[in-house]
Scaffold this motif. Sequence first.
Motif, PDB file in Angstrom:
ATOM      1  N   THR A 171      32.527 -99.446 -46.539  1.00  0.00           N
ATOM      2  CA  THR A 171      32.717-100.386 -44.652  1.00  0.00           C
ATOM      3  C   THR A 171      32.470-101.485 -44.418  1.00  0.00           C
ATOM      4  OG1 THR A 171      31.995 -97.359 -43.792  1.00  0.00           O
ATOM      5  CG2 THR A 171      31.685 -99.453 -42.387  1.00  0.00           C
ATOM      6  N   MET A 172      33.000-102.260 -44.404  1.00  0.00           N
ATOM      7  CA  MET A 172      32.527-103.000 -44.712  1.00  0.00           C
ATOM      8  C   MET A 172      32.214-104.365 -43.196  1.00  0.00           C
ATOM      9  SD  MET A 172      34.379-107.027 -45.410  1.00  0.00           S
ATOM     10  CE  MET A 172      35.686-106.595 -44.521  1.00  0.00           C
ATOM     11  N   THR A 173      30.548-104.293 -42.643  1.00  0.00           N
ATOM     12  CA  THR A 173      30.226-104.610 -41.094  1.00  0.00           C
ATOM     13  C   THR A 173      29.823-106.308 -41.317  1.00  0.00           C
ATOM     14  OG1 THR A 173      30.221-102.989 -40.553  1.00  0.00           O
ATOM     15  CG2 THR A 173      29.279-104.861 -39.277  1.00  0.00           C
ATOM     16  N   ARG A 174      31.183-107.871 -40.585  1.00  0.00           N
ATOM     17  CA  ARG A 174      30.389-108.395 -40.883  1.00  0.00           C
ATOM     18  C   ARG A 174      30.456-109.540 -39.177  1.00  0.00           C
ATOM     19  NH1 ARG A 174      35.625-111.769 -41.054  1.00  0.00           N
ATOM     20  NH2 ARG A 174      34.261-113.541 -42.254  1.00  0.00           N
ATOM     21  N   TYR A 175      29.486-110.229 -39.177  1.00  0.00           N
ATOM     22  CA  TYR A 175      28.494-110.734 -38.104  1.00  0.00           C
ATOM     23  C   TYR A 175      28.585-111.937 -37.990  1.00  0.00           C
ATOM     24  CZ  TYR A 175      24.339-111.726 -34.792  1.00  0.00           C
ATOM     25  OH  TYR A 175      23.756-112.258 -34.073  1.00  0.00           O
ATOM     26  N   MET A 176      28.904-112.815 -37.069  1.00  0.00           N
ATOM     27  CA  MET A 176      29.066-114.108 -36.865  1.00  0.00           C
ATOM     28  C   MET A 176      28.928-114.601 -35.863  1.00  0.00           C
ATOM     29  SD  MET A 176      33.118-114.516 -39.304  1.00  0.00           S
ATOM     30  CE  MET A 176      32.948-112.692 -37.708  1.00  0.00           C
ATOM     31  N   THR A 187      35.107-103.468 -40.495  1.00  0.00           N
ATOM     32  CA  THR A 187      36.532-102.782 -42.010  1.00  0.00           C
ATOM     33  C   THR A 187      36.326-101.505 -42.796  1.00  0.00           C
ATOM     34  OG1 THR A 187      37.260-104.766 -40.998  1.00  0.00           O
ATOM     35  CG2 THR A 187      38.002-103.336 -42.817  1.00  0.00           C
ATOM     36  N   THR A 188      36.952-100.926 -42.514  1.00  0.00           N
ATOM     37  CA  THR A 188      36.726 -99.399 -43.848  1.00  0.00           C
ATOM     38  C   THR A 188      37.800 -99.469 -44.530  1.00  0.00           C
ATOM     39  OG1 THR A 188      35.842 -98.281 -41.737  1.00  0.00           O
ATOM     40  CG2 THR A 188      36.225 -96.770 -43.484  1.00  0.00           C
ATOM     41  N   PHE A 189      37.834 -99.214 -45.856  1.00  0.00           N
ATOM     42  CA  PHE A 189      38.552 -99.153 -46.788  1.00  0.00           C
ATOM     43  C   PHE A 189      38.638 -97.434 -47.671  1.00  0.00           C
ATOM     44  CE2 PHE A 189      37.202-103.688 -46.377  1.00  0.00           C
ATOM     45  CZ  PHE A 189      38.253-104.648 -46.732  1.00  0.00           C
ATOM     46  N   PRO A 190      39.414 -96.825 -47.755  1.00  0.00           N
ATOM     47  CA  PRO A 190      39.247 -95.657 -48.835  1.00  0.00           C
ATOM     48  C   PRO A 190      39.155 -96.050 -49.980  1.00  0.00           C
ATOM     49  CG  PRO A 190      41.224 -95.212 -46.895  1.00  0.00           C
ATOM     50  CD  PRO A 190      40.986 -97.430 -47.038  1.00  0.00           C
ATOM     51  N   CYS A 191      38.000 -95.737 -50.710  1.00  0.00           N
ATOM     52  CA  CYS A 191      37.620 -95.726 -52.545  1.00  0.00           C
ATOM     53  C   CYS A 191      38.529 -96.292 -52.956  1.00  0.00           C
ATOM     54  CB  CYS A 191      36.198 -95.214 -52.693  1.00  0.00           C
ATOM     55  SG  CYS A 191      34.938 -95.533 -52.027  1.00  0.00           S
ATOM     56  N   ASP A 192      40.031 -94.849 -52.521  1.00  0.00           N
ATOM     57  CA  ASP A 192      40.745 -94.795 -53.698  1.00  0.00           C
ATOM     58  C   ASP A 192      42.115 -96.300 -53.580  1.00  0.00           C
ATOM     59  OD1 ASP A 192      41.236 -94.351 -51.104  1.00  0.00           O
ATOM     60  OD2 ASP A 192      42.957 -92.290 -52.049  1.00  0.00           O
ATOM     61  N   THR A 193      41.598 -96.980 -52.020  1.00  0.00           N
ATOM     62  CA  THR A 193      42.637 -98.051 -52.569  1.00  0.00           C
ATOM     63  C   THR A 193      41.853 -99.390 -53.201  1.00  0.00           C
ATOM     64  OG1 THR A 193      41.791 -98.726 -50.390  1.00  0.00           O
ATOM     65  CG2 THR A 193      43.330 -97.436 -51.100  1.00  0.00           C
ATOM     66  N   ILE A 194      40.741 -99.457 -53.550  1.00  0.00           N
ATOM     67  CA  ILE A 194      39.951-100.202 -53.694  1.00  0.00           C
ATOM     68  C   ILE A 194      39.111-100.547 -55.141  1.00  0.00           C
ATOM     69  CG2 ILE A 194      38.765-100.930 -51.538  1.00  0.00           C
ATOM     70  CD1 ILE A 194      35.935 -99.798 -51.837  1.00  0.00           C
ATOM     71  N   GLY A 229      36.360-112.819 -45.327  1.00  0.00           N
ATOM     72  CA  GLY A 229      36.690-111.682 -45.324  1.00  0.00           C
ATOM     73  C   GLY A 229      37.947-110.139 -45.801  1.00  0.00           C
ATOM     74  N   ARG A 230      38.376-110.724 -46.485  1.00  0.00           N
ATOM     75  CA  ARG A 230      40.061-110.161 -46.487  1.00  0.00           C
ATOM     76  C   ARG A 230      39.711-110.306 -48.088  1.00  0.00           C
ATOM     77  NH1 ARG A 230      44.894-112.756 -42.693  1.00  0.00           N
ATOM     78  NH2 ARG A 230      43.762-112.262 -40.634  1.00  0.00           N
ATOM     79  N   LEU A 231      40.204-108.335 -47.984  1.00  0.00           N
ATOM     80  CA  LEU A 231      40.423-108.640 -49.482  1.00  0.00           C
ATOM     81  C   LEU A 231      41.777-109.387 -50.178  1.00  0.00           C
ATOM     82  CD1 LEU A 231      40.731-104.474 -50.344  1.00  0.00           C
ATOM     83  CD2 LEU A 231      38.688-105.881 -51.168  1.00  0.00           C
ATOM     84  N   SER A 232      41.732-109.884 -51.870  1.00  0.00           N
ATOM     85  CA  SER A 232      42.223-111.076 -52.120  1.00  0.00           C
ATOM     86  C   SER A 232      42.102-110.545 -53.571  1.00  0.00           C
ATOM     87  CB  SER A 232      41.786-112.088 -51.593  1.00  0.00           C
ATOM     88  OG  SER A 232      42.068-112.316 -49.907  1.00  0.00           O
TER      89      SER A 232
END
Length: 421
Positions: A171-176, A187-194, A229-232
């Motif tokens: 889980t990624m929490t971005r505070y600006m 944003t939530t990422f399943p571990c098998d996708t990262i 904060g995007r996966l690249s």
Amino acid sequence: MSDLIQPVHTFSSENGLCVKGAAGPLRASKAKAHHPAAKHHHHSGQKVRIPPHANAEAITFLRSLQLEELQKAVFSETLTMFSDIGEPQGELTIDVQRSRCSDEVGILTYCLFVHAFSRSVVDQVLCANTVQGNLSAQLEVIEQHSQEFIKFQTIPMERKVDLLKRDNQLTMTRYMKEDEDIKVEVTTFPCDTIAGFVSETANLVLLRVMAWRQTVPRNARFLALDTDGRLSYSTYQALGSQTIQVDHHEAEVFIVEQTVHSEDGIPVSCQFYLLPDGHLAKRVQVGSPGCCVLTTLPALREEDEMESRPVFEKKPLKWEEDVEFYSKFLDRKEELRLSHSSYKRQHPEAQALMSDFLLFLLLRQPADVVTFAAEFFGPFAQRHPPTPSLRSSHRPSPFRPLEPEPEPEPEPKPESDPPSG
């Protein structure tokens, strides 16, 4: 602050990603953009973004990390930040320590604690950046917290990013925050996708491992977060070796360039000049006028060489010449003598039994002493079978059999005649 946070949108994609956002007071343009008709038009023209995935080379490289290599990366270092004209602007400190953390079931496991902090003043603007987190033995992020603060004279800006791994998802929490505008995204990422994801803290440790190995994984494509904060995709490239001046000393460095390929922006590249033991001698962000430089050359840590096991010659122990050992021997000898004498006084039958045995042994002088002793002491055994009245030519063994003899089966009783009628 809670009054300024209002929900903006909730988005769920087919790949399992879930994003929730919140922002400050909506202006007229923002309100118009969230009109139902405008929202439908916006999604109809938006391209479907396929999430990136790390390749097999990157995942294999992370799985090949050994615990000994990670232990070599445990140390602290401080670099000075300079402007393009050579003026000092601040410091960068990186510290890696061994630690233990609890997993999801509460079991303590080995992990690395990484803390990096930088503070500088650029054009009379205060800038501070800190990141800290725990990493597993494969440099998987367990927990990470980063904060960036820029104190502009008109509008100060603050940004926080938290990563937390729980329930097989990240889980990624971005505070600006800009002035009074606040925006929060989850944003939530399943571990098998990262798989193959390299966080900011993991990148600092990974560079030290590459310095020890003096190589980078070829054609490896990792995952990282860009500035939005995007996966690249993230790649590493070896730029060779070079000799530079560090604290009036020449030092050989291994240069590694990391590039984060943002899909919507310009790729961001950083060059790291690494000493053979993993210390960072210089850090340059491509396109930035400033850089971080190591001003004091540390004592380089060399790889421990396994020495052959020493061979010691076996020397005879002359304990009689040792006063302490000889004194203990005499004390023990006297203790045993008194114990034996006391036992013989309490059991005179033992002395008589041994005297009889020695007398018969010396009189008979048998060739097989063991068998003679077994025959002599055999009658004293409680479970010794009775001697048959008629001895056969084959004398039975005086030793007790290993397995007990089977008991004879009882004879069947004769059937009685039925009573006559």
